[in-house]
Design a protein around this motif. Structure first.
Motif, PDB file in Angstrom:
ATOM      1  N   ALA A 134      -2.835   0.470  -9.623  1.00  0.00           N
ATOM      2  CA  ALA A 134      -1.444   0.359  -9.199  1.00  0.00           C
ATOM      3  C   ALA A 134      -1.226   1.046  -7.848  1.00  0.00           C
ATOM      4  O   ALA A 134      -0.469   0.556  -6.996  1.00  0.00           O
ATOM      5  N   ALA A 135      -1.892   2.181  -7.640  1.00  0.00           N
ATOM      6  CA  ALA A 135      -1.763   2.899  -6.367  1.00  0.00           C
ATOM      7  C   ALA A 135      -2.343   2.072  -5.226  1.00  0.00           C
ATOM      8  O   ALA A 135      -1.770   2.013  -4.121  1.00  0.00           O
ATOM      9  N   THR A 136      -3.461   1.397  -5.471  1.00  0.00           N
ATOM     10  CA  THR A 136      -4.071   0.549  -4.446  1.00  0.00           C
ATOM     11  C   THR A 136      -3.193  -0.662  -4.161  1.00  0.00           C
ATOM     12  O   THR A 136      -3.065  -1.098  -3.016  1.00  0.00           O
TER      13      THR A 136
ATOM     14  N   ASP B  84      10.483 -11.750 -11.047  1.00  0.00           N
ATOM     15  CA  ASP B  84      10.117 -10.861  -9.946  1.00  0.00           C
ATOM     16  C   ASP B  84       8.601 -10.879  -9.743  1.00  0.00           C
ATOM     17  O   ASP B  84       7.843 -10.557 -10.656  1.00  0.00           O
ATOM     18  N   ALA B  85       8.159 -11.262  -8.533  1.00  0.00           N
ATOM     19  CA  ALA B  85       6.732 -11.439  -8.268  1.00  0.00           C
ATOM     20  C   ALA B  85       5.967 -10.116  -8.366  1.00  0.00           C
ATOM     21  O   ALA B  85       4.849 -10.069  -8.883  1.00  0.00           O
ATOM     22  N   ARG B  86       6.577  -9.029  -7.888  1.00  0.00           N
ATOM     23  CA  ARG B  86       5.886  -7.732  -7.949  1.00  0.00           C
ATOM     24  C   ARG B  86       5.716  -7.280  -9.393  1.00  0.00           C
ATOM     25  O   ARG B  86       4.679  -6.735  -9.766  1.00  0.00           O
ATOM     26  N   GLU B  87       6.733  -7.521 -10.189  1.00  0.00           N
ATOM     27  CA  GLU B  87       6.656  -7.123 -11.602  1.00  0.00           C
ATOM     28  C   GLU B  87       5.576  -7.924 -12.323  1.00  0.00           C
ATOM     29  O   GLU B  87       4.823  -7.375 -13.141  1.00  0.00           O
ATOM     30  N   LEU B  88       5.484  -9.211 -12.018  1.00  0.00           N
ATOM     31  CA  LEU B  88       4.452 -10.044 -12.634  1.00  0.00           C
ATOM     32  C   LEU B  88       3.052  -9.560 -12.239  1.00  0.00           C
ATOM     33  O   LEU B  88       2.140  -9.522 -13.074  1.00  0.00           O
ATOM     34  N   MET B  89       2.903  -9.165 -10.972  1.00  0.00           N
ATOM     35  CA  MET B  89       1.608  -8.687 -10.498  1.00  0.00           C
ATOM     36  C   MET B  89       1.223  -7.388 -11.202  1.00  0.00           C
ATOM     37  O   MET B  89       0.076  -7.215 -11.640  1.00  0.00           O
ATOM     38  N   THR B  90       2.173  -6.484 -11.335  1.00  0.00           N
ATOM     39  CA  THR B  90       1.911  -5.207 -12.000  1.00  0.00           C
ATOM     40  C   THR B  90       1.564  -5.413 -13.469  1.00  0.00           C
ATOM     41  O   THR B  90       0.648  -4.777 -14.003  1.00  0.00           O
TER      42      THR B  90
ATOM     43  N   VAL C  23      -8.411  -5.579  -2.341  1.00  0.00           N
ATOM     44  CA  VAL C  23      -8.356  -6.241  -3.648  1.00  0.00           C
ATOM     45  C   VAL C  23      -9.618  -5.928  -4.446  1.00  0.00           C
ATOM     46  O   VAL C  23      -9.577  -5.766  -5.669  1.00  0.00           O
ATOM     47  N   PHE C  24     -10.756  -5.815  -3.761  1.00  0.00           N
ATOM     48  CA  PHE C  24     -12.011  -5.444  -4.428  1.00  0.00           C
ATOM     49  C   PHE C  24     -11.872  -4.074  -5.078  1.00  0.00           C
ATOM     50  O   PHE C  24     -12.368  -3.848  -6.187  1.00  0.00           O
ATOM     51  N   ARG C  25     -11.175  -3.159  -4.388  1.00  0.00           N
ATOM     52  CA  ARG C  25     -10.962  -1.825  -4.953  1.00  0.00           C
ATOM     53  C   ARG C  25     -10.109  -1.897  -6.221  1.00  0.00           C
ATOM     54  O   ARG C  25     -10.329  -1.148  -7.167  1.00  0.00           O
ATOM     55  N   ILE C  26      -9.133  -2.802  -6.222  1.00  0.00           N
ATOM     56  CA  ILE C  26      -8.293  -2.971  -7.415  1.00  0.00           C
ATOM     57  C   ILE C  26      -9.153  -3.427  -8.589  1.00  0.00           C
ATOM     58  O   ILE C  26      -9.026  -2.920  -9.706  1.00  0.00           O
ATOM     59  N   ALA C  27     -10.051  -4.401  -8.320  1.00  0.00           N
ATOM     60  CA  ALA C  27     -10.927  -4.894  -9.390  1.00  0.00           C
ATOM     61  C   ALA C  27     -11.822  -3.781  -9.915  1.00  0.00           C
ATOM     62  O   ALA C  27     -12.055  -3.665 -11.125  1.00  0.00           O
ATOM     63  N   ASP C  28     -12.330  -2.935  -9.018  1.00  0.00           N
ATOM     64  CA  ASP C  28     -13.167  -1.809  -9.446  1.00  0.00           C
ATOM     65  C   ASP C  28     -12.383  -0.828 -10.313  1.00  0.00           C
ATOM     66  O   ASP C  28     -12.895  -0.304 -11.311  1.00  0.00           O
ATOM     67  N   ALA C  29     -11.126  -0.593  -9.929  1.00  0.00           N
ATOM     68  CA  ALA C  29     -10.287   0.317 -10.713  1.00  0.00           C
ATOM     69  C   ALA C  29     -10.039  -0.240 -12.108  1.00  0.00           C
ATOM     70  O   ALA C  29     -10.023   0.499 -13.101  1.00  0.00           O
TER      71      ALA C  29
ATOM     72  N   GLY D 214      -0.003  -0.597  -4.370  1.00  0.00           N
ATOM     73  CA  GLY D 214       1.072  -0.044  -3.557  1.00  0.00           C
ATOM     74  C   GLY D 214       0.681   0.058  -2.089  1.00  0.00           C
ATOM     75  O   GLY D 214       1.516  -0.146  -1.191  1.00  0.00           O
ATOM     76  N   GLU D 215      -0.593   0.350  -1.810  1.00  0.00           N
ATOM     77  CA  GLU D 215      -1.072   0.401  -0.427  1.00  0.00           C
ATOM     78  C   GLU D 215      -0.919  -0.959   0.245  1.00  0.00           C
ATOM     79  O   GLU D 215      -0.569  -1.046   1.426  1.00  0.00           O
ATOM     80  N   LEU D 216      -1.174  -2.013  -0.517  1.00  0.00           N
ATOM     81  CA  LEU D 216      -1.037  -3.355   0.043  1.00  0.00           C
ATOM     82  C   LEU D 216       0.413  -3.672   0.372  1.00  0.00           C
ATOM     83  O   LEU D 216       0.701  -4.309   1.392  1.00  0.00           O
ATOM     84  N   TYR D 217       1.326  -3.240  -0.487  1.00  0.00           N
ATOM     85  CA  TYR D 217       2.745  -3.450  -0.186  1.00  0.00           C
ATOM     86  C   TYR D 217       3.155  -2.674   1.063  1.00  0.00           C
ATOM     87  O   TYR D 217       3.962  -3.145   1.872  1.00  0.00           O
ATOM     88  N   GLN D 218       2.581  -1.476   1.243  1.00  0.00           N
ATOM     89  CA  GLN D 218       2.866  -0.698   2.449  1.00  0.00           C
ATOM     90  C   GLN D 218       2.314  -1.380   3.687  1.00  0.00           C
ATOM     91  O   GLN D 218       2.845  -1.202   4.792  1.00  0.00           O
ATOM     92  N   MET D 219       1.265  -2.186   3.513  1.00  0.00           N
ATOM     93  CA  MET D 219       0.696  -2.951   4.627  1.00  0.00           C
ATOM     94  C   MET D 219       1.477  -4.242   4.864  1.00  0.00           C
ATOM     95  O   MET D 219       1.064  -5.099   5.642  1.00  0.00           O
ATOM     96  N   GLN D 220       2.618  -4.383   4.184  1.00  0.00           N
ATOM     97  CA  GLN D 220       3.503  -5.544   4.325  1.00  0.00           C
ATOM     98  C   GLN D 220       2.877  -6.844   3.789  1.00  0.00           C
ATOM     99  O   GLN D 220       3.202  -7.942   4.258  1.00  0.00           O
ATOM    100  N   LYS D 221       2.002  -6.703   2.798  1.00  0.00           N
ATOM    101  CA  LYS D 221       1.436  -7.880   2.154  1.00  0.00           C
ATOM    102  C   LYS D 221       2.370  -8.345   1.049  1.00  0.00           C
ATOM    103  O   LYS D 221       2.863  -7.538   0.259  1.00  0.00           O
ATOM    104  N   SER D 222       2.618  -9.640   0.991  1.00  0.00           N
ATOM    105  CA  SER D 222       3.507 -10.170  -0.035  1.00  0.00           C
ATOM    106  C   SER D 222       2.757 -10.286  -1.358  1.00  0.00           C
ATOM    107  O   SER D 222       1.522 -10.441  -1.375  1.00  0.00           O
ATOM    108  N   PRO D 223       3.458 -10.225  -2.494  1.00  0.00           N
ATOM    109  CA  PRO D 223       2.786 -10.371  -3.799  1.00  0.00           C
ATOM    110  C   PRO D 223       2.098 -11.729  -3.945  1.00  0.00           C
ATOM    111  O   PRO D 223       1.092 -11.840  -4.646  1.00  0.00           O
ATOM    112  N   TYR D 224       2.623 -12.757  -3.266  1.00  0.00           N
ATOM    113  CA  TYR D 224       2.005 -14.086  -3.340  1.00  0.00           C
ATOM    114  C   TYR D 224       0.648 -14.079  -2.626  1.00  0.00           C
ATOM    115  O   TYR D 224      -0.334 -14.646  -3.116  1.00  0.00           O
TER     116      TYR D 224
END
Length: 344
Positions: A240-242, A328-334, A224-230, A244-254
């Motif tokens: 957005a790519a970072t 949609d939680a993912r859409e709200l996050m994006t 998440v720190f990397r997202i803030a830096d981006a 996506g990495e979290l979603y690949q790690m099976q992290k929920s948008p919540y």
């Protein structure tokens, strides 16, 4: 938010002295987040108490479901077999939530432990929260030692990590140790696994940043720190790519939203600290961070105070929308990341 106080280490210091002298006490309460350290000292305590060939016969375990004043008194009264002492371990039983009559009995038993008995009250899943006003809490304090196995400081952890790498024939500098702790968290159990993976992967005698990035598993807050830096770089694609990495790690948008919201609040406090001429140590103490807050201060310089304040508000609004609107939680996050990147 007042700065968080440092954890009390007096109990751990007392335990270390007891073990070094070869004279463990009669009552200990083991609690705290650092389970690796707790298990280490529990093992040392067992070795010190359960001496002789029949050592394990003098160990008595009581599960929470079986705990009662009668069960405890029976275990405490068992005489040692061909040894000097017995060890009684009670796991995850909250003394202070027992009925009043039972609490009185527990206080009586704990105040009269025989010399040959060492009793350990182990709080693993449960949080140790004694009510200082009660007779039971006063009895535990008077006759025992509460040992808080708290998370270690960044310096202590870095030294510990370097020793573990050295034991596997590898060297690592202090700065990389701190980066590893930031990336993978500050709990020893997790760090031990990461050290093993990195040491096995590294080809050279000295650990490099590339070795760590290749095999280390980052914790959520580091990503998440990397997202803030981006966002600070106004690079939405990278953010957005970072994500996506979290979603690949099976992290929920919540879960991501919770961590990102906390990151924005920390960033806001760092920006306030900069404007108020306070340093990284103040921010680190404010949040109870176990690693230097220098990274956070550097990141905060990229943002204005109004932007940080708005980011905190928008995170709270997005979190509420995720939980209450059915969108949609993912859409709200994006959408949130896009908005923050465009206004950074």
């Amino acid at each position: 938010m007042p700065p968080k106080s440092k954890p009390d280490t007096s109990g751990l210091d007392k335990l270390k002295k007891d073990l070094a002298a070869g004279r463990p006490g009669q009552l200990y309460v083991f609690h705290g987040e650092e389970t690796y350290l707790r298990d280490h000292y529990l093992g040392r305590l067992r070795e010190a108490v359960l001496t002789g060939g029949l050592g394990e016969f003098n160990r008595h375990d009581i599960a929470a479901r079986d705990m009662s004043p009668h069960a405890l008194e029976e275990a405490v009264d068992c005489l040692p077999m061909i040894a000097e002492r017995t060890l009684v371990e009670v796991a995850d039983f909250d003394l202070f939530k027992a009925e009043e009559k039972d609490r009185e009995e527990y206080a009586r038993i704990l105040s009269g432990l025989p010399d040959y008995c060492c009793l350990v009250l182990l709080y693993d899943v449960l949080e140790y929260k004694p009510d200082a006003r009660t007779k039971l809490a006063q009895t535990v304090k008077a006759h025992g030692t509460a040992v808080n196995f708290a998370r270690q400081s960044s310096r202590e952890l870095a030294d510990w990590v370097r020793r573990h790498f050295k034991a596997q024939g590898k060297e690592i500098d202090l700065r990389l140790c701190e980066e590893l702790i930031f990336l993978c968290g500050d709990l020893m159990h997790s760090l031990q696994q990461e050290v093993g993976k990195i040491a096995a992967y590294a080809r050279g005698d000295r650990i490099t940043r590339a070795d760590i990035e290749a095999v280390a598993t980052p914790q959520l807050s580091a990503v998440v720190f990397r997202i803030a830096d981006a966002i600070g770089e106004k690079n939405f694609d990278k953010a957005a790519a970072t994500l996506g990495e979290l979603y690949q790690m099976q992290k929920s948008p919540y879960e991501i939203m919770g961590a990102f919201g906390k990151q924005m609040r920390q960033l806001y406090s760092a920006r306030l600290a900069l404007d108020g001429r306070k340093n990284a140590a103040w921010v680190s103490q404010l949040w109870g961070m176990r690693y230097p807050a220098d990274r956070l201060m550097v990141s905060a310089r990229r943002f204005s105070l109004p932007w940080c304040r708005n980011a905190v508000i928008r995170c709270a609004q997005t979190d509420l929308a995720m939980k209450s609107t059915g969108q949609d939680a993912r859409e709200l996050m994006t959408t949130l990341l896009l908005e923050l990147a465009n206004t950074a």
